[in-house]
Design an enzyme around this catalytic site. Structure first.
Site, PDB file in Angstrom:
ATOM      1  N   ARG A   2     -10.125  27.114  23.904  1.00  0.00           N
ATOM      2  CA  ARG A   2      -9.945  27.331  22.532  1.00  0.00           C
ATOM      3  C   ARG A   2     -10.717  27.889  21.439  1.00  0.00           C
ATOM      4  O   ARG A   2     -11.509  27.148  20.672  1.00  0.00           O
ATOM      5  CB  ARG A   2      -9.251  26.014  21.976  1.00  0.00           C
ATOM      6  CG  ARG A   2      -8.054  25.575  22.677  1.00  0.00           C
ATOM      7  CD  ARG A   2      -7.262  24.291  22.109  1.00  0.00           C
ATOM      8  NE  ARG A   2      -6.795  24.211  20.894  1.00  0.00           N
ATOM      9  CZ  ARG A   2      -6.369  23.381  20.089  1.00  0.00           C
ATOM     10  NH1 ARG A   2      -6.558  22.293  20.353  1.00  0.00           N
ATOM     11  NH2 ARG A   2      -5.519  23.743  19.102  1.00  0.00           N
ATOM     12  N   CYS A  47     -11.947  21.771  24.471  1.00  0.00           N
ATOM     13  CA  CYS A  47     -10.876  20.629  24.436  1.00  0.00           C
ATOM     14  C   CYS A  47     -10.046  20.465  25.512  1.00  0.00           C
ATOM     15  O   CYS A  47      -9.964  21.722  26.341  1.00  0.00           O
ATOM     16  CB  CYS A  47     -10.130  21.179  23.215  1.00  0.00           C
ATOM     17  SG  CYS A  47      -8.704  20.547  22.821  1.00  0.00           S
ATOM     18  N   ASP A  53       3.902  23.029  21.899  1.00  0.00           N
ATOM     19  CA  ASP A  53       3.695  21.623  21.487  1.00  0.00           C
ATOM     20  C   ASP A  53       4.893  20.821  21.673  1.00  0.00           C
ATOM     21  O   ASP A  53       5.029  19.662  21.713  1.00  0.00           O
ATOM     22  CB  ASP A  53       3.497  21.583  19.898  1.00  0.00           C
ATOM     23  CG  ASP A  53       2.227  22.147  19.343  1.00  0.00           C
ATOM     24  OD1 ASP A  53       1.251  22.291  20.304  1.00  0.00           O
ATOM     25  OD2 ASP A  53       1.826  22.235  18.456  1.00  0.00           O
ATOM     26  N   ASN A  77       1.070  19.541  11.388  1.00  0.00           N
ATOM     27  CA  ASN A  77       0.305  20.928  11.464  1.00  0.00           C
ATOM     28  C   ASN A  77       0.519  21.735  10.127  1.00  0.00           C
ATOM     29  O   ASN A  77      -0.131  22.803  10.027  1.00  0.00           O
ATOM     30  CB  ASN A  77       0.681  21.652  12.817  1.00  0.00           C
ATOM     31  CG  ASN A  77       0.007  21.013  13.911  1.00  0.00           C
ATOM     32  OD1 ASN A  77      -0.977  20.092  13.813  1.00  0.00           O
ATOM     33  ND2 ASN A  77       0.535  21.317  15.141  1.00  0.00           N
TER      34      ASN A  77
HETATM   35  C1  EPZ Z   1      -2.298  25.158  16.313  1.00  0.00           C
HETATM   36  O1  EPZ Z   1      -3.460  25.321  16.966  1.00  0.00           O
HETATM   37  C2  EPZ Z   1      -1.733  23.842  16.102  1.00  0.00           C
HETATM   38  N1  EPZ Z   1      -2.661  23.037  15.624  1.00  0.00           N
HETATM   39  C3  EPZ Z   1      -1.667  23.599  17.790  1.00  0.00           C
HETATM   40  O2  EPZ Z   1      -0.990  22.201  17.767  1.00  0.00           O
HETATM   41  C4  EPZ Z   1      -0.699  24.225  18.433  1.00  0.00           C
HETATM   42  O3  EPZ Z   1      -0.345  24.089  19.928  1.00  0.00           O
HETATM   43  C5  EPZ Z   1      -0.972  25.688  18.343  1.00  0.00           C
HETATM   44  O4  EPZ Z   1      -1.340  26.225  16.853  1.00  0.00           O
HETATM   45  C6  EPZ Z   1      -0.171  26.907  18.875  1.00  0.00           C
HETATM   46  O5  EPZ Z   1       1.009  26.813  18.381  1.00  0.00           O
HETATM   47  C7  EPZ Z   1      -2.679  23.037  14.207  1.00  0.00           C
HETATM   48  O6  EPZ Z   1      -1.893  23.616  13.587  1.00  0.00           O
HETATM   49  C8  EPZ Z   1      -3.633  21.965  13.743  1.00  0.00           C
HETATM   50  P1  EPZ Z   1      -3.991  29.187  17.913  1.00  0.00           P
HETATM   51  P2  EPZ Z   1      -4.451  26.572  16.890  1.00  0.00           P
HETATM   52  O7  EPZ Z   1      -5.241  29.588  17.219  1.00  0.00           O
HETATM   53  O8  EPZ Z   1      -4.490  27.059  15.667  1.00  0.00           O
HETATM   54  C9  EPZ Z   1      -6.598  31.184  21.363  1.00  0.00           C
HETATM   55  C10 EPZ Z   1      -0.792  19.882  18.644  1.00  0.00           C
HETATM   56  O9  EPZ Z   1      -0.379  19.200  19.476  1.00  0.00           O
HETATM   57  N2  EPZ Z   1      -7.529  31.638  20.235  1.00  0.00           N
HETATM   58  O10 EPZ Z   1      -2.597  29.591  17.675  1.00  0.00           O
HETATM   59  O11 EPZ Z   1      -5.564  26.070  17.374  1.00  0.00           O
HETATM   60  C11 EPZ Z   1      -6.307  29.766  21.610  1.00  0.00           C
HETATM   61  O12 EPZ Z   1      -7.474  29.334  22.618  1.00  0.00           O
HETATM   62  C12 EPZ Z   1      -1.685  21.060  18.492  1.00  0.00           C
HETATM   63  O13 EPZ Z   1      -0.345  19.607  17.231  1.00  0.00           O
HETATM   64  C13 EPZ Z   1      -8.750  32.459  20.403  1.00  0.00           C
HETATM   65  O14 EPZ Z   1      -8.833  32.818  21.632  1.00  0.00           O
HETATM   66  O15 EPZ Z   1      -3.808  27.582  17.696  1.00  0.00           O
HETATM   67  C14 EPZ Z   1      -5.060  29.643  22.292  1.00  0.00           C
HETATM   68  O16 EPZ Z   1      -5.027  30.195  23.707  1.00  0.00           O
HETATM   69  C15 EPZ Z   1      -2.359  21.158  19.728  1.00  0.00           C
HETATM   70  N3  EPZ Z   1      -9.452  32.709  19.384  1.00  0.00           N
HETATM   71  C16 EPZ Z   1      -4.140  31.015  21.596  1.00  0.00           C
HETATM   72  O17 EPZ Z   1      -5.132  31.565  20.941  1.00  0.00           O
HETATM   73  C17 EPZ Z   1      -9.249  32.174  18.346  1.00  0.00           C
HETATM   74  O18 EPZ Z   1     -10.056  32.542  17.354  1.00  0.00           O
HETATM   75  C18 EPZ Z   1      -3.378  30.314  20.270  1.00  0.00           C
HETATM   76  O19 EPZ Z   1      -4.204  29.372  19.446  1.00  0.00           O
HETATM   77  C19 EPZ Z   1      -8.083  31.424  18.018  1.00  0.00           C
HETATM   78  C20 EPZ Z   1      -7.368  31.263  18.995  1.00  0.00           C
END
Ligand code: EPZ
Length: 421
Positions: A123, A118, A308, A25
């Protein structure tokens, strides 16, 4: 692609050492950052993972030249030949959306297919888009694509995230590095992978302050230059193998691990009776004979307990003495491993965002399957502790995020093999 599965025979304790790879990540946004400059960005300690391959394929499709060696890549985006990230590439990996910020910032436009729903919840990417809009981009949705345009370039802005998002923080950090003027990101994510991205951008000439805090201030530059950067060790891989030792018993040194990126996890493990101690090369994890105790955890943005590692923690708690409440606050649907673990004899009851895990003395092997990366590895861990044979189907997900998992676990004594049909 041939169908592959992993077969684990439980019961062996684990002894020896496991090398920790570079963080998936962190690698994904760092590869996207290669699009910010016409010069070469060299990344060392690159993990060899399917997702990293997808991301390199995507930036190559935008015109970057990719020179790959063992654990190492040189990305040179001398000219951007396409600003479109097509559906076929984006649907394979959500993190593809990370090319949006760099492309709009450098080229004044980008068209990126909207990542679909997803397995771990809806997400959305609204925070990414609102942030770019605040920086002056016009955002339109056309035929499933986000079309972002900023013909006169992006302008600095003050953006306060309503909740913490890793991806939105990364996308806007990259965009702001090439915007005109100052951008403030408030309530920014503080994950170690964000710090890695900030440090790499700084090496490329970006002016960013507040590293490691929830308030990042970026003073945009007209251009960035090439750099060489070494990706930090994967804290989620580290935590996963630490929990594997907790589940199977034994003593293993995780070589290259960075305990400072896992303080909350180490505290939880120590309280459960799994001994974790830092060493000069990483950290040592040990569990002798006795069963672990139930410890409650709630997932939180960094520095809290990572989502994670939630599925892996559930497996550890499934064999604990006593009960544990595991609460998932980041994703709305990240308990898909529960019914599979139940098939192996785990006693778990889900109420909304919380799972009550009542430990059982032994899990039992079974054929299982999972639909996301961390759920899949949790089933491998369950197999290590189970009586008899566990067959994990659809391991395609595992290869997205765990490098040579069967070799790493096999080398410390697990009875694990990959079957190709
Ligand atoms: C990152 O995802 C990681 N992926 C994920 O790892 C990890 O679970 C996650 O961060 C949380 O730590 C990568 O780094 C590539 P977020 P990301 O934006 O960036 C909501 C793994 O298994 N949200 O912090 O997509 C979202 O739906 C993966 O390695 C919105 O609503 O996570 C979630 O509920 C899976 N609107 C929360 O925020 C947005 O515009 C946190 O998501 C963006 C996010």
């Amino acid at each position: 692609m041939a169908l592959q599965r992993i077969v684990v025979r439980g019961g062996n304790e684990l002894f020896g050492e496991i090398p920790i790879s570079g963080a998936k990540n962190a690698a994904l946004p760092l590869v996207a950052a290669g699009l910010l400059t016409a010069e070469t960005l060299t990344l060392d300690n690159l993990p060899e993972l399917a997702d990293v391959g997808f991301m390199l394929g995507l930036v190559e499709q935008h015109g970057a030249e990719i020179l790959r060696g063992p654990r190492h890549v040189e990305i040179t985006a001398g000219t951007i030949t396409s600003t479109t990230a097509p559906y076929d590439l984006v649907r394979k990996m959500r993190a593809s959306v990370l090319v949006l910020g760099p492309l709009v910032a450098r080229m004044g436009e980008a068209k990126v297919s909207l990542p679909g729903g997803c397995a771990i919840g809806t997400r959305p990417v609204d925070l990414h888009l609102k942030g770019l809009e605040a920086m002056g981009a016009k955002i339109e949705l056309v035929d499933g694509y986000v079309h972002a345009t900023a013909p006169k370039g992006l302008k600095g802005a003050t953006i306060r995230f309503p909740f913490v998002s890793v991806g939105a923080t990364e996308n806007l950090l990259m965009a702001a590095s090439l915007a005109e003027g100052e951008t403030v990101l408030d309530n920014a994510a503080r994950e170690p992978e964000i710090t890695d991205l900030v440090q790499c951008l700084q090496a490329m000439g970006a002016d960013i302050s507040g590293v490691g805090t929830e308030r990042l201030v970026i003073r945009g530059k007209a251009s960035l230059h090439g750099a060489r950067y070494s990706i930090l060790p994967d804290r989620i891989e580290t935590g996963t193998y630490a929990m594997a030792v907790g589940v199977a018993g034994g003593q293993v040194e995780l070589v290259g691990a960075r305990p400072d990126t896992l303080e909350d996890v180490i505290d939880v493990l120590n309280r459960s009776g799994v001994e974790v101690t830092p060493t000069t090369r990483g950290m040592k994890v040990k569990r002798n004979g006795h069963r672990v105790h139930g410890v409650d955890v709630m997932t939180q943005p960094f520095p809290g307990f990572p989502t994670d590692l939630q599925a892996q923690m559930m497996v550890l708690m499934a064999t604990a003495e006593g009960a544990a409440m595991i609460t998932e606050t980041i994703f709305e649907n990240r308990f898909m491993h529960v019914p599979e673990l139940a098939r192996m004899g785990a006693n778990v009851t889900v109420h909304g965002a919380s799972a009550l895990v009542r430990g059982v003395p032994k899990l039992k092997g079974a054929p299982v399957m999972a639909t996301d990366l961390r759920a899949s590895i949790s089933l491998v861990l369950a197999g290590l502790a189970a009586e008899g044979e566990t067959v994990v189907n659809r391991i395609y997900h595992l290869d997205r995020g765990y490098e040579r998992v069967e070799e790493k676990l096999g080398a410390v004594g697990a009875d694990i093999r990959r079957l190709t049909e």
